[in-house]
Design a protein around this motif. Structure first.
Motif, PDB file in Angstrom:
ATOM      1  N   ALA A  83       5.664   7.034   0.803  1.00 46.57           N
ATOM      2  CA  ALA A  83       4.367   7.729   0.753  1.00 46.57           C
ATOM      3  C   ALA A  83       3.261   6.760   1.126  1.00 46.57           C
ATOM      4  N   SER A  84       2.350   7.236   1.960  1.00 47.87           N
ATOM      5  CA  SER A  84       1.181   6.455   2.371  1.00 47.87           C
ATOM      6  C   SER A  84      -0.071   7.291   2.138  1.00 47.87           C
ATOM      7  N   ARG A 105       0.806  -1.214   0.000  1.00 50.75           N
ATOM      8  CA  ARG A 105       0.000   0.000   0.000  1.00 50.75           C
ATOM      9  C   ARG A 105       0.842   1.269   0.000  1.00 50.75           C
ATOM     10  N   ILE A 106       2.113   1.164   0.406  1.00 50.13           N
ATOM     11  CA  ILE A 106       2.967   2.344   0.391  1.00 50.13           C
ATOM     12  C   ILE A 106       3.706   2.418  -0.939  1.00 50.13           C
ATOM     13  N   VAL A 107       4.176   3.613  -1.257  1.00 48.77           N
ATOM     14  CA  VAL A 107       4.924   3.853  -2.479  1.00 48.77           C
ATOM     15  C   VAL A 107       6.297   4.379  -2.095  1.00 48.77           C
ATOM     16  N   VAL A 108       7.344   3.648  -2.518  1.00 48.16           N
ATOM     17  CA  VAL A 108       8.727   4.034  -2.234  1.00 48.16           C
ATOM     18  C   VAL A 108       9.347   4.574  -3.521  1.00 48.16           C
ATOM     19  N   THR A 109       9.730   5.830  -3.487  1.00 48.22           N
ATOM     20  CA  THR A 109      10.307   6.491  -4.658  1.00 48.22           C
ATOM     21  C   THR A 109      11.796   6.711  -4.421  1.00 48.22           C
ATOM     22  N   ARG A 110      12.616   6.342  -5.422  1.00 45.00           N
ATOM     23  CA  ARG A 110      14.064   6.447  -5.291  1.00 45.00           C
ATOM     24  C   ARG A 110      14.587   7.668  -6.031  1.00 45.00           C
ATOM     25  N   ASP A 111      15.613   8.304  -5.454  1.00 43.45           N
ATOM     26  CA  ASP A 111      16.282   9.443  -6.099  1.00 43.45           C
ATOM     27  C   ASP A 111      17.790   9.171  -6.053  1.00 43.45           C
ATOM     28  N   PRO A 112      18.334   8.575  -7.121  1.00 43.94           N
ATOM     29  CA  PRO A 112      19.764   8.198  -7.096  1.00 43.94           C
ATOM     30  C   PRO A 112      20.693   9.391  -6.943  1.00 43.94           C
ATOM     31  N   ALA A 130       3.337   6.224   7.326  1.00 40.16           N
ATOM     32  CA  ALA A 130       4.555   6.659   6.634  1.00 40.16           C
ATOM     33  C   ALA A 130       5.711   6.824   7.618  1.00 40.16           C
ATOM     34  N   ASN A 131       5.473   7.476   8.748  1.00 45.71           N
ATOM     35  CA  ASN A 131       6.537   7.692   9.730  1.00 45.71           C
ATOM     36  C   ASN A 131       6.971   6.381  10.373  1.00 45.71           C
ATOM     37  N   THR A 132       6.061   5.464  10.605  1.00 48.64           N
ATOM     38  CA  THR A 132       6.422   4.174  11.196  1.00 48.64           C
ATOM     39  C   THR A 132       7.284   3.368  10.233  1.00 48.64           C
TER      40      THR A 132
END
Length: 503
Positions: free
Chosen positions: A114-115, A99-106, A127-129
Motif C-alpha cells: 500500500a502506498s 513509506r509503503i506498508v506491506v501487509t502479510r496474509d499467511p 504501489a504498482n512499481t
C-alpha cells in the motif's frame, strides 16, 4: 442558587464575561484561515496484491522463506533502489521503502503493498512499481531467495481516504467565530460563578442588612465623574441630588433613634459615632455630609476627627491640620478645647482636627472621655469620625461614651466575614446602632425618576416623552410650605397617571 441569584452574579461580572467572550471569538477569527478547508479527501491509498509461491512445489508452500522475509526484501535493499530510479524519487531509497506498508496474509500466502500519496496517480505508480520490481527481483535465481517466486494478483487502484478529514466543527471562519463566541460566553459565565463562589464581598443591600443584622438607613449610589470631586460636600454643593437626600434620610433615622433612646430623660446634645468595618469605605465622607445635613436643619454641629491613625476629615472641610484632640488629651492646660475649635466653610459647622501628637495613636482614644463630655456643651450635635472597627481598637474606647453609632459599608468591599465580626463586636456594647449607610450601590432604574430633575441646574434638565411639555423649575426662594405643596402636587399627578410611588 435560584435563577435570580444566577442573574445577579452575571450582572455583577458582566465585564469579565464580555471580555472572555470577545477574546475567544477574536482568537478564533484570527487563527482560522479565510479560505475554508474542503471536506474532500486530501490523500489517496493504492494497494497492489501479490502471491508468494515456490517453484516446483505442488502444495504451494515456500520452504525456507517466510512472508516476513519476503516483506523485508521488498522494503529494503535492491527493490527500493530500483523503484526509486523508476518513479524518479529524489530522496533516499530507504525512505521510500519506509513509506509503503506491506501487509502479510499467511492463510492465502499473499502480501499487500500500500502506498499513500496526495496524488492518486502517484500512489498507483509507486504501489504498482514496488509490485513489479518485487516480482522481477524474485524471478532471478538468488541463494537468499531460494525457490520463492511472486505473482501480481491485483494491480493497485487509488482510493480516496475520507476517514480523518470530516469534522463536526464548521469549516468557515464566520461559523467558527460564532461557535467560539458561544463557547467563550459559557466559559465566562463559568469563571464568573467560580469567582463569585470564593468572593464573599457583598453588593446587595439585602445581603449587607442580613449579615450585619442592622437596618439600612440610607443608600448612597455611585457618584458621577464631576460629583466625585465634591463627594464630601454633596449636601451643600448639590442639595437636590440623590446623594444629599440619602444623607438627609440618615439624619432623620439618627434623630429618631436619639429621640427614642432619650425618651423620659433630660436632653443632652448627642454624641454620634460614625465608623466602618475597614478603611476606604466612605466613613469620613459620610461624617462630612451628615454634618452638613444637620447644619441645614438649623442645628450647630461640631465635628471631631478621632481617627488618629488616618486623620483626613480636615481635608473635607478645607481646614489645615494644626493642633487638635491629640494635643489636648496630652496637655489639656496648654491646649484648651475652645482654642481647638475651628470654623469651616459650611455655616453652623465647626471642626476639631486630630492634632499633631499622633506618634502613638493607640493610646489617645482611651484618654478622650472628659474631652467628649465637654464637647456636648459646644454644639447641638457632635459627630465623631473614629477609626475603623476591624483596623484598630480605638473605637472601643470611645463607643461607651457616645449616644448612638452609625456604620458605613461600601458595596462590593465589605465581606460577609467582616460583617459578622462587626455585628458581634457592636453587640457587646449597650449603645443603640442607628443603622447602616451603604456607599457605592447602583441606582435601580425604577428609582431614578424620584431624584431626576435635581441632578441638573434649574430649568436645564433634558426632557423627553410626556414630561417634555412641562418644566418644573423651583423659584429662587422656596419656603418649607411651598416644598410640601409641590411634593403633594407631584404625587397627585403620578397617582392620576397610574405611576407607582416609590419612597
Amino acid at each position: 442558587m435560584t435563577l435570580r441569584d444566577y442573574a445577579k452574579v452575571f450582572s455583577h461580572r458582566w465585564l469579565l464575561i464580555t471580555v472572555v467572550t470577545l477574546v475567544t471569538a477574536l482568537a478564533t477569527f484570527l487563527l482560522t484561515p479565510a479560505q475554508s478547508v474542503s471536506n474532500t479527501a486530501q490523500s489517496y491509498t493504492a494497494t497492489a496484491t501479490i502471491l508468494a509461491d515456490s517453484r516446483g512445489s505442488e502444495d504451494g508452500t515456500t520452504p525456507g522463506l517466510t512472508l516476513g522475509r519476503i516483506a523485508l526484501f521488498i522494503t529494503t535493499g535492491e527493490v527500493p533502489q530500483l523503484v526509486a530510479s523508476q518513479v524518479a524519487y529524489e530522496g533516499e531509497p530507504a525512505l521510500l521503502g519506509q513509506r509503503i506498508v506491506v501487509t502479510r496474509d499467511p492463510e492465502s500466502a499473499s502480501l499487500s503493498i500500500a502506498s499513500t500519496e496526495g496524488n492518486p496517480e502517484r500512489a498507483e505508480e509507486i504501489a504498482n512499481t514496488f509490485a513489479d520490481q518485487s516480482v522481477a527481483f524474485f524471478e532471478e535465481p538468488r541463494p537468499e531467495t531460494g525457490d520463492t517466486e511472486l505473482v501480481v494478483l491485483q494491480r493497485a487502484v487509488a482510493v480516496p481516504n475520507e476517514g480523518g478529514v470530516n469534522s463536526i466543527i464548521p469549516p468557515g471562519r464566520f461559523p467558527r467565530t460564532i461557535l467560539a463566541a458561544f463557547l467563550g460566553l459559557l466559559l465566562g459565565m463559568a469563571i464568573a460563578l467560580v469567582i463569585e463562589r470564593f468572593d464573599s464581598r457583598m453588593r446587595d443591600r439585602r445581603e449587607i442588612q442580613t449579615a450585619l443584622g442592622m437596618p439600612i438607613i440610607a443608600e448612597i449610589h455611585k457618584l458621577r465623574g464631576k460629583d466625585r470631586q465634591h463627594a464630601a460636600t454633596m449636601v451643600s454643593s448639590n442639595p437636590r441630588s440623590s446623594t444629599a437626600d440619602g444623607y438627609r434620610a440618615a439624619r432623620t433615622a439618627v434623630t429618631h433613634t436619639l429621640s427614642t433612646t432619650d425618651a423620659g430623660s433630660s436632653y443632652r446634645p448627642p454624641l454620634i459615632l460614625v465608623t466602618s468595618a475597614n478603611p476606604g469605605e466612605g466613613k469620613t465622607t459620610s461624617v462630612a455630609n451628615l454634618a452638613l445635613s444637620f447644619a441645614e436643619s438649623g442645628k450647630s454641629v461640631l465635628v471631631l476627627d478621632a481617627d488618629f491613625h488616618s486623620p483626613d476629615l480636615h481635608r473635607a472641610f478645607d481646614v489645615p491640620q494644626g493642633v487638635g484632640i491629640s494635643d489636648h488629651v496630652i496637655d489639656p492646660k496648654a491646649f484648651p478645647i475652645t482654642s481647638l475649635i475651628r470654623p469651616t466653610n459650611a455655616p453652623n459647622v465647626n471642626i476639631v482636627t486630630a492634632g499633631t501628637q499622633l506618634h502613638n495613636p493607640a493610646t489617645l482614644a482611651s484618654r478622650t472621655g472628659s474631652f467628649l463630655e465637654m464637647c456636648r456643651n459646644l454644639a447641638d450635635v457632635v459627630l465623631i469620625d473614629s477609626a475603623p472597627v476591624l483596623a484598630a481598637s480605638d473605637m472601643f474606647d470611645i463607643i461607651p461614651l457616645v449616644d448612638t453609632v452609625v456604620l458605613v459599608a461600601r458595596s462590593g468591599r465589605l465581606t460577609e466575614h467582616d460583617a459578622t465580626r462587626v455585628a458581634e463586636l457592636l453587640s457587646r456594647f449597650r449603645i443603640p446602632v442607628s443603622g447602616v449607610i451603604t456607599i457605592g450601590s447602583r441606582m435601580p432604574r425604577a428609582r431614578r425618576y424620584g431624584y431626576g430633575y435635581g441632578e441638573y441646574p434649574a430649568g436645564k434638565k433634558p426632557l423627553s416623552g410626556r414630561r417634555a411639555g412641562r418644566v418644573e423649575t423651583p423659584p429662587s426662594e422656596w419656603t418649607e410650605d411651598d416644598a410640601v405643596t409641590a411634593g403633594a402636587t407631584r404625587r397627585s399627578r403620578r397617582e392620576t397617571r397610574g405611576d407607582s410611588l416609590d419612597y
